[in-house]
Every structure is written in structure tokens, then in C-alpha cells.
Write a protein that holds these residues in place. Structure first.
Motif, short mmCIF file in Angstrom:
data_model
loop_
_atom_site.label_atom_id
_atom_site.label_comp_id
_atom_site.label_asym_id
_atom_site.label_seq_id
_atom_site.Cartn_x
_atom_site.Cartn_y
_atom_site.Cartn_z
N VAL A 147 -147.79 5.10 2.20
CA VAL A 147 -146.66 6.01 2.36
C VAL A 147 -147.11 7.46 2.27
O VAL A 147 -146.57 8.34 2.96
N PHE A 148 -148.14 7.74 1.46
CA PHE A 148 -148.66 9.10 1.37
C PHE A 148 -149.57 9.41 2.56
O PHE A 148 -149.49 10.49 3.16
N ARG A 149 -150.44 8.47 2.91
CA ARG A 149 -151.36 8.71 4.03
C ARG A 149 -150.61 9.00 5.33
O ARG A 149 -151.05 9.81 6.14
N ASN A 150 -149.47 8.33 5.52
CA ASN A 150 -148.72 8.49 6.76
C ASN A 150 -147.75 9.66 6.74
O ASN A 150 -147.11 9.96 7.75
N SER A 151 -147.62 10.32 5.60
CA SER A 151 -146.67 11.42 5.48
C SER A 151 -147.25 12.70 6.07
O SER A 151 -148.42 13.01 5.88
N GLN A 152 -146.41 13.43 6.76
CA GLN A 152 -146.80 14.73 7.31
C GLN A 152 -146.25 15.88 6.48
O GLN A 152 -146.84 16.96 6.44
N CYS A 153 -145.12 15.66 5.83
CA CYS A 153 -144.49 16.68 4.99
C CYS A 153 -144.09 16.03 3.67
O CYS A 153 -143.37 15.03 3.66
N VAL A 154 -144.58 16.60 2.57
CA VAL A 154 -144.33 16.03 1.24
C VAL A 154 -143.65 17.09 0.39
O VAL A 154 -144.12 18.22 0.28
N LYS A 155 -142.53 16.71 -0.21
CA LYS A 155 -141.83 17.60 -1.12
C LYS A 155 -142.27 17.28 -2.55
O LYS A 155 -142.17 16.14 -3.00
N VAL A 156 -142.81 18.28 -3.25
CA VAL A 156 -143.34 18.10 -4.60
C VAL A 156 -142.75 19.18 -5.49
O VAL A 156 -142.75 20.36 -5.13
N ASN A 157 -142.28 18.80 -6.66
CA ASN A 157 -141.74 19.77 -7.60
C ASN A 157 -142.84 20.67 -8.16
O ASN A 157 -144.01 20.31 -8.15
N PRO A 158 -142.47 21.84 -8.69
CA PRO A 158 -143.48 22.81 -9.13
C PRO A 158 -144.01 22.59 -10.53
O PRO A 158 -144.71 23.45 -11.06
N ASP A 159 -143.72 21.45 -11.16
CA ASP A 159 -144.15 21.22 -12.54
C ASP A 159 -145.66 21.00 -12.63
O ASP A 159 -146.31 20.53 -11.69
N SER A 160 -146.22 21.28 -13.81
CA SER A 160 -147.67 21.21 -14.03
C SER A 160 -148.28 19.84 -13.73
O SER A 160 -149.35 19.77 -13.12
N PRO A 161 -147.68 18.71 -14.15
CA PRO A 161 -148.34 17.42 -13.90
C PRO A 161 -148.46 17.06 -12.43
O PRO A 161 -149.23 16.18 -12.07
#
Length: 260
Positions: A147-161
Motif C-alpha cells: 500500500v505504501f509502495r504503490n502510493s503516489q501521495c501520502v498524508k502524514v501528520n507533523p508529529d515527531s514519531p
């Protein structure tokens, strides 16, 4: 209530579970990383047509010290508000009051991580999405998922971890969509590896870097998001139910995403 507390605390009951997150790529769309990172596949569009301005005026130099000072001030203010809310919601509350037992779970996780020294900076982790030892290893395992390899756009929160996830997104040639911290300057910024140099790509994974190199976007952009990565304080490994740090901004983002 007791069973819920055990289920949501269980991912953090042993240090090894923080480091052994994902072993077999699951067939479902909801995944838990080490009890702290929880990501969910969802498609949506930020749909409107207002972008495309042609203003070529040069932006003023980015004032990093001022940005950091303001970010620190707002973060401290938000943590203080959450601490006050936890006291207000738990004093005199019944055992079945959701507001009360959610704070009990959060405090149990935060206290455990600090007492067992599995927390990572920024510390203390109370009233934060807690950073933890092994966060980068958990992020690396994300690369093995289809699912990650095939993703072109990933939404990720700005938290440290999730810094490692943001780094893997950009070094993998993907678009990084990240919310503005506490929605204080808008909804999202987008960062692409083509905007960066090898010397700036790591900085672009931080809040300062997103402000410096990211492009703020609003509802006038058409974007197909393939994967959403969400930080959590606690995750039920059986159901995928999560608890955040007790701040309502994530609820607003979810409502916005689902509406679109």
C-alpha cells in the motif's frame, strides 16, 4: 471499562512491541505501527478551482527563529489547555464517562513510556503524540507494504514519531501532504522531492522545513491521496480504534477528509 483499558494499553506493555511493529502485510486497510503509529488507506479529493495565481513577486526571507518561537509558544499553550481539560473531564466523572476514561488511558500510556524510558524526544511525552524508541524502525517497515509502495501521495501528520515516515515519503519520490500544526495557518501544505535538494530533504521533514519548502494549499487543489498515516497515543490492536492526545484538530481533519 477494564477490558478496554487493557486492550488499548497492551501494545505498549512490552518494550519489544514498540520495535516489532509489522511482520506480515495485512489485507485490511487499517494498520497499527508499534502502538503509536496508525495509518489508514483512504481516497479523497481537495476539490475546488481557485488556485493558479500568477503572482511572481519574490517571497520574503523565511524567519526561522520567529517561526520556532511562535511554534513553541503555541505548543506550550496547547499542552497546558489539554492538561486543564484532563483535570476538568476526570474530576467527579463516572467510570463510564468516555471523556474521563480516555484521559485515564492516555495518562497510563504516557506514564508507562516515561517510566520505562521507551519515550524519545521531545519529552516529557505527556499531552503529545508520543515519540518512541524504534519509531524509525517502524517507519522502515512501512516501505515493505504494498500500500505504501504503490502510493503516489501520502498524508502524514507533523508529529515527531512520524518524521521517518515523512522522510521515506520524500526520498521515495512521493508527494507529502501534511496538515498545518493545529490548523493555525490553514489546512495543508504539500512537499515534493522535486522542490528539494539532497541537503534540504531532511529539514523538509520537520515543521520548520515544511514551512520553508512546502506549498500551502486549500480547498482549491485537486489531490488524490493514496495513504493517510496517523499518530496515536493508544491503539486497540483488535479493532484499530485509536486515541489521540485529546486535541480536537484531528477530529476536524477527519470530518473534512470524509466529507471530501
Amino acid at each position: 471499562m477494564d477490558s478496554i483499558l487493557i486492550q488499548l494499553s497492551q501494545p505498549l506493555s512490552l518494550r519489544s512491541t514498540l520495535l516489532n511493529a509489522i511482520r506480515t502485510p495485512p489485507s485490511i486497510s487499517s494498520i497499527s505501527l508499534g502502538g503509536n503509529l496508525h495509518f489508514q488507506r483512504r481516497h479523497f479529493k481537495l476539490d475546488s478551482t481557485k488556485n493558479g495565481g500568477t503572482d511572481t513577486q519574490r517571497d520574503p526571507p523565511f524567519d526561522e527563529p520567529a517561526f520556532e518561537a511562535e511554534r513553541s509558544r503555541l505548543d506550550a499553550q496547547a499542552r497546558k489547555s489539554m492538561a486543564e481539560a484532563s483535570i476538568r473531564d476526570t474530576e467527579g466523572a463516572s467510570d463510564d464517562d468516555p471523556k474521563a476514561w480516555k484521559w485515564v488511558i492516555r495518562k497510563r500510556i504516557w506514564d508507562f513510556m516515561e517510566s520505562q524510558n521507551v519515550a524519545a524526544n521531545p519529552r516529557p511525552v505527556h499531552h503529545r503524540i508520543p515519540n518512541f524508541i524504534g519509531a524509525m524502525e517502524a517507519a522502515n517497515r512501512l516501505c515493505d507494504l504494498e500500500v505504501f509502495r504503490n502510493s503516489q501521495c501520502v498524508k502524514v501528520n507533523p508529529d515527531s514519531p512520524q518524521k521517518g515516515v515523512r522522510l521515506l515519503t520524500l526520498t521515495g519520490g512521493k508527494k507529502l501532504l501534511t496538515p498545518q500544526p493545529r490548523l493555525r495557518t490553514g489546512f495543508f501544505s504539500i512537499v515534493e522531492s522535486g522542490m528539494l535538494t539532497p541537503a534540504t530533504i531532511k529539514e523538509a521533514c520537520t515543521s520548520v522545513g515544511v514551512a520553508k519548502y512546502g506549498k500551502p494549499i486549500g480547498l482549491d487543489e485537486k489531490i488524490k491521496v493514496d495513504l493517510i498515516v496517523i499518530g496515536s497515543v493508544a491503539v486497540d490492536p483488535k479493532t484499530g480504534a485509536r486515541l489521540g492526545k485529546g486535541e480536537p484538530s484531528m477530529i476536524y481533519l477527519f470530518a473534512h477528509n470524509l466529507h471530501l
